[in-house]
Design a protein around this motif. Structure first.
Motif, PDB file in Angstrom:
ATOM      1  N   LYS A  52      90.103  28.547 -22.060  1.00  0.00           N
ATOM      2  CA  LYS A  52      88.656  28.743 -22.181  1.00  0.00           C
ATOM      3  C   LYS A  52      88.050  28.771 -20.789  1.00  0.00           C
ATOM      4  O   LYS A  52      88.377  27.944 -19.943  1.00  0.00           O
ATOM      5  CB  LYS A  52      88.020  27.622 -23.004  1.00  0.00           C
ATOM      6  CG  LYS A  52      86.534  27.858 -23.311  1.00  0.00           C
ATOM      7  CD  LYS A  52      85.951  26.737 -24.126  1.00  0.00           C
ATOM      8  CE  LYS A  52      84.543  27.055 -24.623  1.00  0.00           C
ATOM      9  NZ  LYS A  52      83.654  27.643 -23.616  1.00  0.00           N
ATOM     10  N   GLY A  53      87.173  29.726 -20.567  1.00  0.00           N
ATOM     11  CA  GLY A  53      86.490  29.815 -19.297  1.00  0.00           C
ATOM     12  C   GLY A  53      85.299  28.874 -19.234  1.00  0.00           C
ATOM     13  O   GLY A  53      84.782  28.409 -20.255  1.00  0.00           O
ATOM     14  N   ALA A  54      84.872  28.588 -18.028  1.00  0.00           N
ATOM     15  CA  ALA A  54      83.675  27.782 -17.789  1.00  0.00           C
ATOM     16  C   ALA A  54      83.064  28.258 -16.480  1.00  0.00           C
ATOM     17  O   ALA A  54      83.699  28.994 -15.707  1.00  0.00           O
ATOM     18  CB  ALA A  54      84.015  26.302 -17.719  1.00  0.00           C
TER      19      ALA A  54
ATOM     20  N   ASN B 125      84.271  31.024 -11.363  1.00  0.00           N
ATOM     21  CA  ASN B 125      84.960  30.810 -12.624  1.00  0.00           C
ATOM     22  C   ASN B 125      85.854  29.574 -12.610  1.00  0.00           C
ATOM     23  O   ASN B 125      86.571  29.323 -11.643  1.00  0.00           O
ATOM     24  CB  ASN B 125      85.841  32.017 -12.956  1.00  0.00           C
ATOM     25  CG  ASN B 125      85.054  33.305 -12.989  1.00  0.00           C
ATOM     26  OD1 ASN B 125      83.975  33.355 -13.570  1.00  0.00           O
ATOM     27  ND2 ASN B 125      85.573  34.336 -12.360  1.00  0.00           N
ATOM     28  N   ALA B 126      85.797  28.844 -13.704  1.00  0.00           N
ATOM     29  CA  ALA B 126      86.782  27.802 -13.974  1.00  0.00           C
ATOM     30  C   ALA B 126      87.545  28.223 -15.221  1.00  0.00           C
ATOM     31  O   ALA B 126      87.012  28.919 -16.095  1.00  0.00           O
ATOM     32  CB  ALA B 126      86.097  26.461 -14.197  1.00  0.00           C
ATOM     33  N   LEU B 127      88.798  27.835 -15.285  1.00  0.00           N
ATOM     34  CA  LEU B 127      89.620  28.138 -16.454  1.00  0.00           C
ATOM     35  C   LEU B 127      90.341  26.869 -16.881  1.00  0.00           C
ATOM     36  O   LEU B 127      91.042  26.243 -16.085  1.00  0.00           O
ATOM     37  CB  LEU B 127      90.639  29.225 -16.122  1.00  0.00           C
ATOM     38  CG  LEU B 127      91.615  29.601 -17.247  1.00  0.00           C
ATOM     39  CD1 LEU B 127      90.868  30.246 -18.411  1.00  0.00           C
ATOM     40  CD2 LEU B 127      92.701  30.541 -16.741  1.00  0.00           C
ATOM     41  N   VAL B 128      90.146  26.485 -18.135  1.00  0.00           N
ATOM     42  CA  VAL B 128      90.872  25.346 -18.698  1.00  0.00           C
ATOM     43  C   VAL B 128      92.032  25.915 -19.504  1.00  0.00           C
ATOM     44  O   VAL B 128      91.835  26.727 -20.417  1.00  0.00           O
ATOM     45  CB  VAL B 128      89.964  24.488 -19.595  1.00  0.00           C
ATOM     46  CG1 VAL B 128      90.704  23.226 -20.027  1.00  0.00           C
ATOM     47  CG2 VAL B 128      88.670  24.134 -18.886  1.00  0.00           C
ATOM     48  N   LEU B 129      93.237  25.492 -19.155  1.00  0.00           N
ATOM     49  CA  LEU B 129      94.449  26.059 -19.743  1.00  0.00           C
ATOM     50  C   LEU B 129      95.280  24.948 -20.377  1.00  0.00           C
ATOM     51  O   LEU B 129      95.532  23.923 -19.753  1.00  0.00           O
ATOM     52  CB  LEU B 129      95.265  26.753 -18.642  1.00  0.00           C
ATOM     53  CG  LEU B 129      96.587  27.405 -19.032  1.00  0.00           C
ATOM     54  CD1 LEU B 129      96.333  28.686 -19.814  1.00  0.00           C
ATOM     55  CD2 LEU B 129      97.411  27.724 -17.784  1.00  0.00           C
ATOM     56  N   VAL B 130      95.689  25.166 -21.631  1.00  0.00           N
ATOM     57  CA  VAL B 130      96.557  24.208 -22.321  1.00  0.00           C
ATOM     58  C   VAL B 130      97.823  24.926 -22.762  1.00  0.00           C
ATOM     59  O   VAL B 130      97.772  26.041 -23.289  1.00  0.00           O
ATOM     60  CB  VAL B 130      95.841  23.582 -23.543  1.00  0.00           C
ATOM     61  CG1 VAL B 130      96.816  22.746 -24.365  1.00  0.00           C
ATOM     62  CG2 VAL B 130      94.682  22.709 -23.101  1.00  0.00           C
TER      63      VAL B 130
END
Length: 460
Positions: free
Chosen positions: A310-312, A371-376
């Motif tokens: 999800k981007g932030a 941009n930030a990207l949260v990656l799981v």
């Protein structure tokens, strides 16, 4: 069945059905959880094959997905029970015109092909930061990379597209020919057709650059944030950083600062001297061949696991995102599910060039802070594990400023499968003032919403 037989006879590429021994292989994606059981996978050989596949899918009422690099964890390049137009097997090459400084890239190519083809001529283009990402999806959605500080987004360096539209027309789109389609497809995603070829500008590029990861212990968090506060407003066009909050291989919390400097090691170490002075416990930065830079971050995005992202939006002041309190909170959320591996990726690409380009050049926001990207990532593809991944992702993303982030980092396709669909608020927010103009283009080229897998635009 007769329609399928006719399609297969006319089609030059490979048609793979669920009964074929290579069917499971044909469904392979970067993210395992993005695999969908398609009724037909059509490996196209040219634009005419694409037109045939579109025609057949419409005749038998199959929903269409377009597969370029297959890098969408949202499943945008897959479709349950539908038809996949797959460009990755045959349309994956790049050809350089060194005199005109242009590169002709087929729609199923990965960025690795672009990087390697261009540098042979002392040239480079704007590309992604993971080299097994597909050219197609990234390019029609905007496109950030290490060259963005100097040359803007991928869409700013796109000079021509070959697009197969919903009625099977094979169109050339550029500033003078089908210019409305050219405008819409540079930021409007896959809403208007299948791009079988991109033509990008290239720029002179030195053979080696200074780049690599610096790993800091968690107690250096405040110092790294303070460095970013001082550096980021003055970052030069040849610079860029990606900072990752994560746990290292041994489970210890680390800050991974990947630095990029389009120049020598001597100049690069000078540019980031204050960062090096903080004292990384691992320093793997050095001069490397330019074409290898986009492969260095690949370990953060290995092929074949389950992924959700999800981007932030970044805060205007980096230390608002990278500070001891936020870092501790992020780690707590990461640790909330031991079966999942998570990372928060903060992208610091200089925005001066991006924001200097007139806002109406393409349907893309020019005022993003970054941009930030949260990656799981996780192993077992079960509904429970998928749901946990989403919970972790949304909890971490909630730490960052509110607002619609970069469209290519959407956690789902915001797809609309029917012409009666109501447009997603997220899609309207993504395209903002450009949405009505995009609706008009959608009505002209795809009034029945044949292409509906990514931030679907509803025709005017």
């Amino acid at each position: 069945m007769a329609q399928l037989e006719t399609f297969v006879k006319q089609f030059k590429g490979d048609v793979v059905l669920p009964t074929d021994p290579t069917y499971d292989q044909a469904l392979d994606r970067w993210a395992k959880n993005a695999i969908r059981r398609a009724a037909v996978v059509a490996f196209v050989k040219d634009a005419e094959d694409v037109a045939l596949a579109i025609k057949y899918a419409r005749e038998v009422d199959l929903r269409i997905a377009i597969r370029g690099g297959g890098h969408s964890p949202a499943g945008n390049s897959s479709v349950e029970g539908g038809l996949v137009i797959d460009l990755s097997r045959y349309l994956k090459h790049a050809r350089v015109d060194p005199e005109k400084k242009l590169i002709y890239v087929q729609g199923g190519a990965q960025w690795k092909a672009v990087d390697h083809a261009a540098i042979k001529h002392g040239l480079a283009g704007v590309g992604g930061t993971v080299n097994h990402t597909g050219v197609g999806g990234l390019s029609v959605g905007g496109g950030y990379g290490w060259q963005s500080g100097a040359h803007g987004l991928v869409i700013d360096n796109t000079v021509q597209l070959t697009i197969v539209t919903a009625d099977g027309s094979i169109l050339t789109a550029n500033e003078t020919e089908n210019s409305d389609l050219f405008w819409g497809a540079r930021g409007g995603g896959s809403n208007f057709g299948v791009v079988t070829e991109f033509v990008f500008k290239l720029h002179p590029q030195r053979a080696k650059v200074f780049a690599g990861p610096l790993l800091f212990t968690a107690d250096k968090c405040e110092q790294v944030g303070a460095f970013l506060d001082a550096w980021w407003p003055r970052a030069k066009a040849e610079e860029g950083m990606v900072v990752v909050m994560m746990r290292g291989p041994e489970g210890k919390p680390v800050i991974n600062a990947f630095v990029f400097y389009n120049g020598s090691e001597e100049d690069g170490r000078k540019a980031y001297k204050a960062l090096f002075d903080i004292g990384p416990f691992i320093d793997r930065a050095g001069e490397m061949p330019y074409e290898e830079v986009n492969g260095v971050t690949n370990p953060l995005a290995e092929w074949g696991f389950n992924y959700y992202f999800k981007g932030a939006l970044l805060s205007e002041k980096p230390s608002s995102d990278l500070n001891p309190k936020t870092y501790a909170h992020v780690l707590q959320l990461i640790d909330s599910s031991p079966s999942h591996t998570a990372a928060v990726i903060l992208e610091y690409m200089p925005h001066g060039k991006i924001n200097s380009i007139p806002a109406d050049t393409a349907p893309y926001r020019r005022d993003l802070t970054g941009n930030a990207l949260v990656l799981v990532q996780w192993k077992d593809n079960t509904p429970e594990a998928n749901q946990t991944a989403k919970q972790v992702i949304y909890a971490i993303a909630d730490v960052f400023p509110k607002g619609q982030p970069y469209g290519n980092y959407s956690p789902n396709g915001d797809a609309a499968p029917t012409s009666n669909a109501v447009v997603s608020d997220k899609t309207k927010e993504l395209f903002r003032e450009y949405y009505p103009r995009l609706q008009a283009i959608k009505k002209k080229y795809d009034p029945e919403m044949v292409f509906n897998q990514w931030h679907t635009i509803i025709p005017a």
